[in-house]
Write a protein that holds these residues in place. Structure first.
Motif, PDB file in Angstrom:
ATOM      1  N   LEU A 299       0.845  -1.193   0.000  1.00  0.00           N
ATOM      2  CA  LEU A 299       0.000   0.000   0.000  1.00  0.00           C
ATOM      3  C   LEU A 299       0.883   1.246   0.000  1.00  0.00           C
ATOM      4  N   ALA A 300       0.489   2.239  -0.779  1.00  0.00           N
ATOM      5  CA  ALA A 300       1.111   3.562  -0.697  1.00  0.00           C
ATOM      6  C   ALA A 300       0.196   4.441   0.143  1.00  0.00           C
ATOM      7  N   LEU A 301       0.784   5.175   1.066  1.00  0.00           N
ATOM      8  CA  LEU A 301      -0.014   5.992   1.980  1.00  0.00           C
ATOM      9  C   LEU A 301       0.558   7.400   2.086  1.00  0.00           C
ATOM     10  N   THR A 302      -0.298   8.304   2.448  1.00  0.00           N
ATOM     11  CA  THR A 302       0.152   9.643   2.815  1.00  0.00           C
ATOM     12  C   THR A 302       0.417   9.658   4.322  1.00  0.00           C
ATOM     13  N   PRO A 303       1.107  10.667   4.817  1.00  0.00           N
ATOM     14  CA  PRO A 303       1.404  10.682   6.256  1.00  0.00           C
ATOM     15  C   PRO A 303       0.167  10.752   7.155  1.00  0.00           C
ATOM     16  N   ASP A 304      -1.002  11.101   6.586  1.00  0.00           N
ATOM     17  CA  ASP A 304      -2.197  11.069   7.431  1.00  0.00           C
ATOM     18  C   ASP A 304      -2.859   9.689   7.425  1.00  0.00           C
ATOM     19  N   GLY A 305      -2.224   8.721   6.770  1.00  0.00           N
ATOM     20  CA  GLY A 305      -2.718   7.338   6.809  1.00  0.00           C
ATOM     21  C   GLY A 305      -3.655   6.980   5.679  1.00  0.00           C
ATOM     22  N   THR A 306      -3.873   7.900   4.748  1.00  0.00           N
ATOM     23  CA  THR A 306      -4.760   7.615   3.617  1.00  0.00           C
ATOM     24  C   THR A 306      -4.047   6.727   2.600  1.00  0.00           C
ATOM     25  N   VAL A 307      -4.704   5.643   2.204  1.00  0.00           N
ATOM     26  CA  VAL A 307      -4.135   4.760   1.193  1.00  0.00           C
ATOM     27  C   VAL A 307      -4.411   5.360  -0.182  1.00  0.00           C
ATOM     28  N   THR A 308      -3.340   5.622  -0.938  1.00  0.00           N
ATOM     29  CA  THR A 308      -3.489   6.260  -2.249  1.00  0.00           C
ATOM     30  C   THR A 308      -3.334   5.268  -3.397  1.00  0.00           C
ATOM     31  N   ALA A 309      -2.720   4.143  -3.154  1.00  0.00           N
ATOM     32  CA  ALA A 309      -2.550   3.150  -4.219  1.00  0.00           C
ATOM     33  C   ALA A 309      -2.270   1.795  -3.592  1.00  0.00           C
ATOM     34  N   THR A 310      -2.603   0.758  -4.344  1.00  0.00           N
ATOM     35  CA  THR A 310      -2.334  -0.612  -3.893  1.00  0.00           C
ATOM     36  C   THR A 310      -1.649  -1.349  -5.033  1.00  0.00           C
ATOM     37  N   ALA A 311      -0.560  -2.034  -4.715  1.00  0.00           N
ATOM     38  CA  ALA A 311       0.144  -2.818  -5.735  1.00  0.00           C
ATOM     39  C   ALA A 311       0.209  -4.278  -5.289  1.00  0.00           C
ATOM     40  N   ASP A 312      -0.004  -5.172  -6.248  1.00  0.00           N
ATOM     41  CA  ASP A 312       0.114  -6.596  -5.955  1.00  0.00           C
ATOM     42  C   ASP A 312       1.454  -7.072  -6.499  1.00  0.00           C
ATOM     43  N   PRO A 313       2.436  -7.337  -5.623  1.00  0.00           N
ATOM     44  CA  PRO A 313       3.759  -7.739  -6.119  1.00  0.00           C
ATOM     45  C   PRO A 313       3.769  -9.157  -6.681  1.00  0.00           C
ATOM     46  N   GLY A 314       2.717  -9.910  -6.466  1.00  0.00           N
ATOM     47  CA  GLY A 314       2.607 -11.231  -7.082  1.00  0.00           C
ATOM     48  C   GLY A 314       3.436 -12.306  -6.417  1.00  0.00           C
ATOM     49  N   VAL A 315       4.011 -12.020  -5.263  1.00  0.00           N
ATOM     50  CA  VAL A 315       4.823 -13.031  -4.584  1.00  0.00           C
ATOM     51  C   VAL A 315       4.328 -13.279  -3.161  1.00  0.00           C
ATOM     52  N   ALA A 316       3.133 -12.807  -2.857  1.00  0.00           N
ATOM     53  CA  ALA A 316       2.644 -12.916  -1.482  1.00  0.00           C
ATOM     54  C   ALA A 316       2.494 -14.362  -1.046  1.00  0.00           C
ATOM     55  N   ASP A 317       2.264 -15.268  -2.009  1.00  0.00           N
ATOM     56  CA  ASP A 317       2.074 -16.668  -1.619  1.00  0.00           C
ATOM     57  C   ASP A 317       3.379 -17.322  -1.164  1.00  0.00           C
ATOM     58  N   LEU A 318       4.518 -16.634  -1.370  1.00  0.00           N
ATOM     59  CA  LEU A 318       5.808 -17.208  -0.957  1.00  0.00           C
ATOM     60  C   LEU A 318       6.117 -16.954   0.511  1.00  0.00           C
ATOM     61  N   GLY A 319       5.410 -16.025   1.134  1.00  0.00           N
ATOM     62  CA  GLY A 319       5.671 -15.738   2.542  1.00  0.00           C
ATOM     63  C   GLY A 319       5.588 -14.251   2.801  1.00  0.00           C
ATOM     64  N   PRO A 320       5.822 -13.860   4.077  1.00  0.00           N
ATOM     65  CA  PRO A 320       5.739 -12.447   4.436  1.00  0.00           C
ATOM     66  C   PRO A 320       6.720 -11.613   3.609  1.00  0.00           C
ATOM     67  N   LEU A 321       6.275 -10.424   3.223  1.00  0.00           N
ATOM     68  CA  LEU A 321       7.060  -9.560   2.347  1.00  0.00           C
ATOM     69  C   LEU A 321       7.931  -8.600   3.162  1.00  0.00           C
ATOM     70  N   THR A 322       9.125  -8.317   2.629  1.00  0.00           N
ATOM     71  CA  THR A 322       9.952  -7.245   3.173  1.00  0.00           C
ATOM     72  C   THR A 322      10.270  -6.288   2.022  1.00  0.00           C
ATOM     73  N   LEU A 323      10.399  -5.018   2.358  1.00  0.00           N
ATOM     74  CA  LEU A 323      10.602  -3.990   1.335  1.00  0.00           C
ATOM     75  C   LEU A 323      11.966  -3.329   1.510  1.00  0.00           C
ATOM     76  N   GLY A 324      12.500  -2.797   0.414  1.00  0.00           N
ATOM     77  CA  GLY A 324      13.755  -2.072   0.490  1.00  0.00           C
ATOM     78  C   GLY A 324      13.802  -0.981  -0.564  1.00  0.00           C
ATOM     79  N   PRO A 325      14.642   0.017  -0.321  1.00  0.00           N
ATOM     80  CA  PRO A 325      14.756   1.122  -1.285  1.00  0.00           C
ATOM     81  C   PRO A 325      15.607   0.712  -2.476  1.00  0.00           C
ATOM     82  N   PRO A 326      15.691   1.565  -3.509  1.00  0.00           N
ATOM     83  CA  PRO A 326      16.530   1.231  -4.649  1.00  0.00           C
ATOM     84  C   PRO A 326      18.008   1.154  -4.240  1.00  0.00           C
ATOM     85  N   GLY A 327      18.747   0.302  -4.888  1.00  0.00           N
ATOM     86  CA  GLY A 327      20.168   0.256  -4.573  1.00  0.00           C
ATOM     87  C   GLY A 327      20.691  -1.165  -4.506  1.00  0.00           C
TER      88      GLY A 327
END
Lengths: 327, 173
Positions: A299-327
């Motif tokens: 989910l993409a959110l604004t600092p007031d907690g509003t969800v502005t977009a939802t993306a399905d990474p397509g790998v959720a069935d593999l287990g809990p997701l972790t995120l990282g920045p570019p690099g």
């Protein structure tokens, strides 16, 4: 009193302090159970198709034995995330950024990918932890004596911090390239949960200071210089940040765990200590945008907690997701 | 939302027995949130085959222990020691009270590998015999005995404060 009796009483006392079960445990379990049923039905159907076609399809998983290393691979998932962020891990699957694939490191009880770069911390069986490249190279073994096993990556993916328990309790900073460990005893600090983590710029180690007026409460955060271990600032944050990207880019705000079941995540102004409820644990992409993982979606959110977009990474069935920045 | 009869039965079971299961999971993980993850994970898997489970609680307990002992990871990957009203932290040389020793023992317990911890919890929290523990974890009695022995020895090694408590050092290696 015999040592075994002391052990028995210790465990009994510890579990006696556990508060009542969090609300919604049954409904969450039912929802997860339904998801498992759906996945099994889909897997069975996909298996039947594969048996007939026997061709490689996008997104197909073709097991190659019980503990492959490196193992099952998947093409990296669909839409990119805001700010170039990526899903760095899904269960035991870790993103190989160079190849654009997920590499399965199954067989390890801990698989912790660095937020950037290609280093991964693994723990297998009763072996000491190791840090290696996602493809298995440049493997270093960590001297983990006294470690409580709660490892946290630095924001640049070049170091880890972990709590030390026992005679010289405190924290250790591990160099992810060499495996060298710097141990820093911490005296006279009642850290409660003792979740050592990093500031966003990686210069400081942060730990909770317990508030003993109630179970699991946090009074404030204490900072330590990551290079010397010396105590630095205290922050009026009565909650526990998850990692370095829980802090906003300027460091003024932090998303942190209050421990309360009804309003667990808080957005806290570090300068004033003012806290407002936030719907999810989240990482800051920019000063105006955050990302959170919920129900296998990003989910993409604004600092007031509003969800502005939802993306399905397509790998959720593999287990809990972790995120990282570019690099 | 209207529940099916299966979901209603499941929910009633969770309401009655969740706390007992969480105590077990908390003893294993030492972390309230990780314990909830472990129990929820087991409950979700149990729900998948709920209609075929005759005795849910033993089934779930076995699942929780085996999942933990086989290297389960909390999705939060955190460890925690929650203490309701602990005493002041004891310094070196002032660890001769049982309460201070218990706090140190909690910390030490968290450093044990999962399988050793599971064996010690089954033996000294659930009060199971070596034979019962072996059956519970589907391993040999020899494995249980060796894991328990190593776990206790490591705990003693991690607690130099026991030197001030001669009545506790029996069996120290």
């Amino acid at each position: 009193m015999r040592f075994e009796q002391l052990l028995s009483e210790t465990i009994d006392e510890m579990t006696g302090e556990l508060p009542t079960a969090a609300a919604g445990l049954a409904s969450r379990s039912i929802a997860e159970g339904r998801r498992i049923r759906r996945t099994r039905r889909l897997t069975a159907a996909a298996g039947a198709v594969l048996a007939v076609l026997a061709i490689a399809l996008p997104w197909a998983v073709l097991p190659r034995g019980e503990h492959p290393e490196p193992g099952v691979r998947r093409t990296t998932a669909g839409p990119g995330l805001p700010g170039g962020w990526v899903v760095t891990g899904a269960g035991t699957h870790v993103l190989d950024r160079a190849a654009g694939e997920y590499v399965d490191l199954r067989g390890n009880r801990t698989v912790l990918p660095a937020p950037v770069g290609d280093r991964v911390l693994i723990e297998a069986g009763q072996e000491p932890p190791q840090v290696l490249d996602v493809r298995g190279g440049h493997r270093v073994t960590i001297d983990s004596s006294g470690f409580a096993g709660n490892y946290r990556w630095s924001p640049r993916g070049d170091q880890l911090v972990v709590r030390i328990v026992g005679k010289h309790s405190g924290f250790a900073v591990i160099d992810a390239g060499s495996g060298a460990v710097a141990r820093y005893p911490v005296d006279g600090l009642d850290c409660g949960r003792c979740d050592y983590t990093w500031s966003r710029d990686g210069s400081a180690i942060i730990v909770t200071v317990a508030d003993r007026s109630g179970p699991g409460l946090v009074a404030r955060l204490q900072g330590f210089d990551a290079a010397t271990g010396r105590p630095t600032a205290t922050l009026p944050v009565p909650a526990t940040p998850t990692g370095p990207y829980s802090w906003s880019p300027g460091g003024r705000y932090v998303i942190a765990d209050s421990g309360a079941p009804d309003r667990r995540w808080l957005l806290i102004d570090v300068t004033s200590g003012q806290a407002t409820p936030f719907p999810y644990d989240a990482v800051w992409v920019t000063a105006d945008e955050l990302l959170a993982v919920h129900d296998g979606k990003v989910l993409a959110l604004t600092p007031d907690g509003t969800v502005t977009a939802t993306a399905d990474p397509g790998v959720a069935d593999l287990g809990p997701l972790t995120l990282g920045p570019p690099g | 939302m209207v529940q099916t009869p299966e979901e209603a039965e499941f929910s009633a079971f969770v309401e009655q027995r969740a706390h007992a299961l969480l105590r077990t999971a908390y003893a294993l993980t030492g972390d309230r949130h990780a314990a909830e993850d472990l129990v929820q994970n087991a409950l979700a898997k149990a729900f998948v085959r709920w209609r075929r489970i005759d005795e849910p609680e033993p089934y779930l307990r076995r699942m929780i222990y085996n999942e933990f002992a086989s290297g389960w990871r909390s999705r939060r990957r955190q460890s925690e020691v929650t203490v309701a009203e602990p005493p002041d932290r004891a310094g070196a040389g002032h660890t001769d009270s049982d309460t201070a020793l218990r706090l140190l023992l909690r910390d030490a317990l968290l450093t044990l590998p999962p399988r050793q911890r599971a064996v010690l919890i089954l033996r000294y929290f659930e009060d199971l015999s070596v034979e019962e523990t072996a059956a519970f974890l589907s391993c040999s009695q020899g494995t249980v005995a060796s894991q328990a022995s190593r776990g206790l020895a490591k705990l003693r090694d991690l607690m130099p404060q026991l030197d001030w408590c001669p009545e506790l050092v029996e069996g120290r290696q």
